[in-house]
Design a protein around this motif. Structure first.
Motif, PDB file in Angstrom:
ATOM      1  N   LYS A   1      13.509   4.214  21.689  1.00  9.20           N
ATOM      2  CA  LYS A   1      12.186   3.820  21.207  1.00  9.20           C
ATOM      3  C   LYS A   1      11.694   4.854  20.214  1.00  9.20           C
ATOM      4  CE  LYS A   1       9.996   5.889  25.312  1.00  9.20           C
ATOM      5  NZ  LYS A   1       9.107   5.638  26.482  1.00  9.20           N
ATOM      6  N   THR A   2      10.847   4.397  19.301  1.00  5.72           N
ATOM      7  CA  THR A   2      10.287   5.280  18.277  1.00  5.72           C
ATOM      8  C   THR A   2       8.878   5.681  18.674  1.00  5.72           C
ATOM      9  OG1 THR A   2      11.567   4.138  16.561  1.00  5.72           O
ATOM     10  CG2 THR A   2       9.744   5.534  15.829  1.00  5.72           C
ATOM     11  N   LEU A   3       8.614   6.978  18.741  1.00  9.13           N
ATOM     12  CA  LEU A   3       7.290   7.484  19.079  1.00  9.13           C
ATOM     13  C   LEU A   3       6.380   7.419  17.850  1.00  9.13           C
ATOM     14  CD1 LEU A   3       8.324  10.630  21.170  1.00  9.13           C
ATOM     15  CD2 LEU A   3       7.852   8.309  21.972  1.00  9.13           C
ATOM     16  N   PRO A   4       5.064   7.519  18.060  1.00  8.03           N
ATOM     17  CA  PRO A   4       4.127   7.445  16.929  1.00  8.03           C
ATOM     18  C   PRO A   4       4.383   8.458  15.827  1.00  8.03           C
ATOM     19  CG  PRO A   4       2.939   7.203  19.001  1.00  8.03           C
ATOM     20  CD  PRO A   4       4.357   7.554  19.355  1.00  8.03           C
ATOM     21  N   ASN A   5       5.046   9.571  16.155  1.00  7.27           N
ATOM     22  CA  ASN A   5       5.352  10.576  15.124  1.00  7.27           C
ATOM     23  C   ASN A   5       6.715  10.359  14.477  1.00  7.27           C
ATOM     24  OD1 ASN A   5       7.026  11.302  17.208  1.00  7.27           O
ATOM     25  ND2 ASN A   5       6.492  13.469  17.193  1.00  7.27           N
ATOM     26  N   GLY A   6       7.401   9.256  14.846  1.00  7.49           N
ATOM     27  CA  GLY A   6       8.687   8.936  14.263  1.00  7.49           C
ATOM     28  C   GLY A   6       9.878   9.435  15.053  1.00  7.49           C
ATOM     29  N   GLU A   7       9.637  10.243  16.069  1.00  9.69           N
ATOM     30  CA  GLU A   7      10.737  10.763  16.887  1.00  9.69           C
ATOM     31  C   GLU A   7      11.371   9.633  17.694  1.00  9.69           C
ATOM     32  OE1 GLU A   7      11.468  14.093  20.442  1.00  9.69           O
ATOM     33  OE2 GLU A   7       9.497  13.876  19.489  1.00  9.69           O
TER      34      GLU A   7
ATOM     35  N   ILE B   1      10.083   3.210   7.722  1.00 12.00           N
ATOM     36  CA  ILE B   1      10.001   4.316   6.775  1.00 12.00           C
ATOM     37  C   ILE B   1      10.813   5.481   7.337  1.00 12.00           C
ATOM     38  CG2 ILE B   1       7.714   3.639   5.918  1.00 12.00           C
ATOM     39  CD1 ILE B   1       6.513   5.835   7.649  1.00 12.00           C
ATOM     40  N   GLU B   2      10.933   6.544   6.573  1.00  5.40           N
ATOM     41  CA  GLU B   2      11.622   7.725   7.073  1.00  5.40           C
ATOM     42  C   GLU B   2      10.713   8.480   8.031  1.00  5.40           C
ATOM     43  OE1 GLU B   2      14.379   9.930   4.439  1.00  5.40           O
ATOM     44  OE2 GLU B   2      13.305   8.910   2.829  1.00  5.40           O
ATOM     45  N   GLN B   3      11.325   9.104   9.034  1.00  3.45           N
ATOM     46  CA  GLN B   3      10.552   9.808  10.053  1.00  3.45           C
ATOM     47  C   GLN B   3       9.651  10.879   9.444  1.00  3.45           C
ATOM     48  OE1 GLN B   3      12.884  11.393  13.273  1.00  3.45           O
ATOM     49  NE2 GLN B   3      11.260  12.755  13.968  1.00  3.45           N
ATOM     50  N   LYS B   4      10.135  11.562   8.429  1.00  4.67           N
ATOM     51  CA  LYS B   4       9.365  12.639   7.813  1.00  4.67           C
ATOM     52  C   LYS B   4       8.088  12.136   7.127  1.00  4.67           C
ATOM     53  CE  LYS B   4      11.919  12.547   3.420  1.00  4.67           C
ATOM     54  NZ  LYS B   4      10.781  12.079   2.602  1.00  4.67           N
ATOM     55  N   ASP B   5       8.012  10.819   6.876  1.00  6.33           N
ATOM     56  CA  ASP B   5       6.866  10.260   6.158  1.00  6.33           C
ATOM     57  C   ASP B   5       5.802   9.660   7.078  1.00  6.33           C
ATOM     58  OD1 ASP B   5       7.886  10.899   3.657  1.00  6.33           O
ATOM     59  OD2 ASP B   5       9.011   9.014   3.490  1.00  6.33           O
ATOM     60  N   PHE B   6       5.985   9.753   8.397  1.00 10.46           N
ATOM     61  CA  PHE B   6       5.034   9.130   9.319  1.00 10.46           C
ATOM     62  C   PHE B   6       3.616   9.671   9.141  1.00 10.46           C
ATOM     63  CE2 PHE B   6       6.761   6.466  12.902  1.00 10.46           C
ATOM     64  CZ  PHE B   6       7.921   6.118  12.245  1.00 10.46           C
ATOM     65  N   LYS B   7       3.480  10.975   9.067  1.00 13.85           N
ATOM     66  CA  LYS B   7       2.149  11.587   8.941  1.00 13.85           C
ATOM     67  C   LYS B   7       1.488  11.170   7.633  1.00 13.85           C
ATOM     68  CE  LYS B   7      -0.295  16.007   9.242  1.00 13.85           C
ATOM     69  NZ  LYS B   7      -0.150  17.486   9.439  1.00 13.85           N
ATOM     70  N   LYS B   8       2.257  11.164   6.556  1.00 19.63           N
ATOM     71  CA  LYS B   8       1.723  10.763   5.250  1.00 19.63           C
ATOM     72  C   LYS B   8       1.291   9.304   5.277  1.00 19.63           C
ATOM     73  CE  LYS B   8       2.928  10.448   0.335  1.00 19.63           C
ATOM     74  NZ  LYS B   8       4.006  10.667  -0.671  1.00 19.63           N
TER      75      LYS B   8
ATOM     76  N   LEU C   1       0.832  -1.199   0.000  1.00 18.59           N
ATOM     77  CA  LEU C   1       0.000   0.000   0.000  1.00 18.59           C
ATOM     78  C   LEU C   1       0.871   1.256   0.000  1.00 18.59           C
ATOM     79  CD1 LEU C   1      -2.913   1.147   0.207  1.00 18.59           C
ATOM     80  CD2 LEU C   1      -2.660   1.054   2.699  1.00 18.59           C
ATOM     81  N   LEU C   2       1.893   1.264   0.825  1.00 15.51           N
ATOM     82  CA  LEU C   2       2.792   2.421   0.885  1.00 15.51           C
ATOM     83  C   LEU C   2       3.559   2.590  -0.430  1.00 15.51           C
ATOM     84  CD1 LEU C   2       4.240   2.011   4.509  1.00 15.51           C
ATOM     85  CD2 LEU C   2       2.392   3.520   3.754  1.00 15.51           C
ATOM     86  N   THR C   3       4.007   1.473  -0.978  1.00 16.64           N
ATOM     87  CA  THR C   3       4.730   1.521  -2.251  1.00 16.64           C
ATOM     88  C   THR C   3       3.829   2.061  -3.359  1.00 16.64           C
ATOM     89  OG1 THR C   3       6.116  -0.352  -1.594  1.00 16.64           O
ATOM     90  CG2 THR C   3       5.997   0.157  -3.948  1.00 16.64           C
ATOM     91  N   LYS C   4       2.572   1.649  -3.336  1.00 16.04           N
ATOM     92  CA  LYS C   4       1.597   2.115  -4.326  1.00 16.04           C
ATOM     93  C   LYS C   4       1.470   3.641  -4.299  1.00 16.04           C
ATOM     94  CE  LYS C   4      -3.321   1.684  -5.500  1.00 16.04           C
ATOM     95  NZ  LYS C   4      -4.612   1.036  -5.116  1.00 16.04           N
ATOM     96  N   HIS C   5       1.643   4.214  -3.115  1.00 13.31           N
ATOM     97  CA  HIS C   5       1.552   5.673  -2.966  1.00 13.31           C
ATOM     98  C   HIS C   5       2.938   6.329  -3.004  1.00 13.31           C
ATOM     99  CE1 HIS C   5      -2.478   4.576  -1.551  1.00 13.31           C
ATOM    100  NE2 HIS C   5      -2.830   5.818  -1.814  1.00 13.31           N
ATOM    101  N   ALA C   6       3.908   5.612  -3.558  1.00 14.94           N
ATOM    102  CA  ALA C   6       5.261   6.141  -3.768  1.00 14.94           C
ATOM    103  C   ALA C   6       5.941   6.569  -2.473  1.00 14.94           C
ATOM    104  CB  ALA C   6       5.221   7.313  -4.748  1.00 14.94           C
ATOM    105  N   LEU C   7       5.685   5.815  -1.409  1.00 10.26           N
ATOM    106  CA  LEU C   7       6.318   6.102  -0.134  1.00 10.26           C
ATOM    107  C   LEU C   7       7.354   5.008   0.156  1.00 10.26           C
ATOM    108  CD1 LEU C   7       4.511   7.486   2.991  1.00 10.26           C
ATOM    109  CD2 LEU C   7       6.397   5.884   3.209  1.00 10.26           C
TER     110      LEU C   7
END
Length: 215
Positions: A175-181, A56-63, A23-29
Motif C-alpha cells: 500500500k502507498t502511504l500519504p507521503n508516497g512510501e 506521480i513519483e514518490q519524491k513529488d508527493f509533498k509538492k 493542474l499538476l501538469t500546469k505546474h510541471a509535475l
C-alpha cells in the motif's frame, strides 16, 4: 509510465481526476492518469470498482499536496451555506484533519478554517504531529481474514488458480502511504502463509499436470 510512479490519488469520476492531472501538469509535475475498471478488494472478493487514478513519483508527493491545497484555498470561499461540512461538530472536524488522506483538499482546508472560526486554533505543529501519528498508524500492516488463508491452502492443494492468487496477494500486496512510501499490506505471519500457499499451489499444479499427462 515511469517505473518510479506510485499511486497518489484516486477519484470516483474522470472529471475530477483529469482536473488534477491538468493542474499538476500546469505546474510541471510529471504524472500518469489511469482508468481502473475493476480491482480486487482487501478480502480478495472480485468486485467492479470504477475509479480514476493519478500516479506521480514518490519524491513529488509533498509538492503535489502544496499545489492541490493552494488551488483549493479560493474555492472554499464559494461553497454553498448547506455544504455538509458546516454541520460537523468540532470533534468531527478534528477527525477530518487527522485523517487528511481520507478527505479531499477542500474539506481538509475547510475543517481547519471552521475550527479557527469557532475559536479552536490548529497550529502548524499540531498538524505536523497529527500527520506523523497518522503515518505511524497507516504503516502498521493489517491482519488478513483467517478464513481466506484456509481457503487459499485448500484451493492450492486442489491445484486451483485462485489459491495461487490468494498466496501471491498475501505475500506481495503493498500500500502507498500519504507521503508516497510503500509498505507491505499484511503482517509478516500472513505473508509467510502466502509464500507457503504459493509453494503448495505450484507443487500440486505440477502434480496434477503430470497425472493428467501420464495416467
Amino acid at each position: 509510465m515511469s517505473s518510479s510512479f506510485v499511486t497518489y490519488k484516486k477519484y470516483p469520476t474522470s472529471e475530477q481526476a483529469k482536473y488534477i492531472t491538468n493542474l499538476l501538469t500546469k505546474h510541471a509535475l510529471a504524472n500518469e492518469y489511469i482508468e481502473n475498471k475493476a480491482s480486487l478488494d482487501s478480502n480478495f472478493s472480485s468486485t467492479i470498482l470504477n475509479d480514476f487514478e493519478i500516479k506521480i513519483e514518490q519524491k513529488d508527493f509533498k509538492k503535489a499536496d502544496e499545489i492541490l491545497l493552494n488551488d483549493s484555498k479560493e474555492y472554499i470561499k464559494t461553497l454553498p451555506e448547506d455544504y455538509y461540512l458546516f454541520s460537523f461538530s468540532n470533534n468531527e472536524l478534528i477527525e477530518v484533519i487527522q485523517k487528511k488522506d481520507e478527505w479531499n483538499e477542500i474539506d481538509y482546508l475547510l475543517a481547519i478554517n471552521l475550527l479557527k472560526n469557532r475559536g479552536v486554533e490548529i497550529t502548524s505543529e499540531d498538524i505536523e504531529k497529527t500527520q506523523k501519528d497518522r503515518l505511524s498508524q497507516l504503516k502498521k500492516p493489517e491482519k488478513s481474514a483467517r478464513s481466506w488463508i484456509i481457503v487459499g491452502y485448500i484451493i492450492a492443494m486442489l491445484g486451483g488458480l485462485l489459491g495461487f492468487i490468494i498466496g501471491y496477494v498475501l505475500l506481495t500486496q503493498m500500500k502507498t502511504l500519504p507521503n508516497g512510501e510503500r509498505v507491505y499490506e499484511y503482517i509478516e505471519s500472513d505473508r509467510k502463509h502466502g509464500k507457503n500457499i504459493l509453494y503448495v499451489g505450484i507443487i500440486f499444479f505440477i502434480f496434477n499436470v503430470i497425472y493428467i499427462l501420464f495416467f
